[in-house]
Design a protein around this motif. Structure first.
Motif, short mmCIF file in Angstrom:
data_model
loop_
_atom_site.label_atom_id
_atom_site.label_comp_id
_atom_site.label_asym_id
_atom_site.label_seq_id
_atom_site.Cartn_x
_atom_site.Cartn_y
_atom_site.Cartn_z
N ALA A 170 0.84 -1.20 0.00
CA ALA A 170 0.00 0.00 0.00
C ALA A 170 0.87 1.25 0.00
O ALA A 170 1.83 1.36 0.77
N ASP A 171 0.55 2.18 -0.88
CA ASP A 171 1.24 3.47 -1.01
C ASP A 171 2.63 3.36 -1.61
O ASP A 171 3.36 4.37 -1.68
N ASN A 172 3.04 2.18 -2.06
CA ASN A 172 4.33 2.05 -2.74
C ASN A 172 4.12 2.30 -4.23
O ASN A 172 3.39 1.56 -4.89
N PRO A 173 4.75 3.32 -4.79
CA PRO A 173 4.51 3.65 -6.20
C PRO A 173 4.97 2.56 -7.17
O PRO A 173 4.54 2.55 -8.33
N LYS A 174 5.83 1.65 -6.73
CA LYS A 174 6.30 0.57 -7.60
C LYS A 174 5.27 -0.55 -7.73
O LYS A 174 5.44 -1.45 -8.56
#
Length: 208
Positions: free
Chosen positions: A42-46
Motif C-alpha cells: 500500500a502506497d508504494n509507487p512501484k
C-alpha cells in the motif's frame, strides 16, 4: 508439483549441511509459530496500484528494491548464504485468460523465449502452470549468469508468478555466488525451499 521434490531433496541436504539446515529449521519454526512480519505494498509507487502483502520470518530484514519493478527485498542477514527473496510487480503484456496451459508454458519455454532469455544470461530449467489462491500462476526455477568488472557471477532461483488484472506479481528467491559454483548454489537453494514455500503461500492480493 515440483515443490514436493525440492522438499524431499531438502531432507537430504539437512544431513549434509548441518549448519545451514539448522538455520532453516529455525526460520521455519519461527514462521509456523507466528514469529513473522508482514510487508504491504500500500502506497508504494512501484506496486502498479496493487495492494499486496507477504509474510516473512521476523529475523529477516526488509530492504527497498533498487530496480524499478522490484518492490521490496527480504534478506537473511544471519545466514552464510547470499540469499534474497524479492517481491516484483510489473505489467504483463499477455492476456493469460485466453491461453491454454501449454500456450502459457510456451511463453517461457519456446525456443524464441529461451533464446531471448539466454541473451540476458537467464536459463529457465522448469516451468509448472498452477494456481495461487484462485489466480493463474506459474512456478519455475532458473539460473542466471552475469559478468561485471571481470567477475562472473551466478544465481540459482525459484519464482512464483501470479497473474492478476494485466499485472505479474512475482515472488522470487535467489542464491547468489560465482557462476562456476552453480551446483552448490542449487543445493543451497534446495535447503531454503520449504521456507520459500511458506512465504509464497502467504502472498495475498488484498484488492480482491
Amino acid at each position: 508439483m515440483r515443490i514436493l521434490k525440492y522438499i524431499a531433496a531438502t531432507l537430504v541436504c539437512f544431513n549434509t549441511s548441518i549448519n545451514l539446515a539448522s538455520a532453516q529449521e529455525k526460520d521455519i519454526l519461527l514462521f509456523t509459530s507466528g514469529k513473522t512480519k508482514t510487508y504491504n505494498t500500500a502506497d508504494n509507487p512501484k506496486a502498479e496500484g496493487l495492494n499486496v502483502s507477504v509474510t516473512y520470518p521476523e529475523t529477516w530484514t526488509a530492504i527497498e528494491g533498487e530496480r524499478p519493478n522490484v518492490v521490496q527485498k527480504f534478506q537473511d542477514k544471519g545466514s552464510d548464504a547470499n540469499i534474497t527473496i524479492g517481491l516484483v510487480i510489473k505489467e504483463f503484456p499477455v492476456d493469460v485468460s485466453v491461453l491454454s496451459d501449454s500456450e502459457l508454458k510456451d511463453v517461457y519455454m519456446s525456443p524464441e523465449a529461451q533464446n531471448k532469455m539466454a541473451a540476458s544470461g537467464m536459463k529457465i530449467l522448469n516451468v509448472n502452470i498452477t494456481k495461487h489462491k484462485g489466480d493463474r500462476a506459474v512456478f519455475m526455477d532458473y539460473h542466471n549468469v552475469h559478468e561485471k568488472n571481470g567477475f562472473r557471477g551466478g544465481a540459482a532461483s525459484m519464482e512464483l508468478q501470479v497473474f492478476y488484472k494485466e499485472r505479474l506479481i512475482g515472488l522470487q528467491i535467489m542464491v547468489m555466488g560465482q557462476a562456476d559454483e552453480i551446483d552448490s548454489l542449487d543445493k543451497t537453494l534446495s535447503s531454503f525451499t520449504p521456507l520459500f514455500f511458506l512465504v509464497s503461500e502467504s502472498l495475498t492480493i488484498n484488492d480482491k
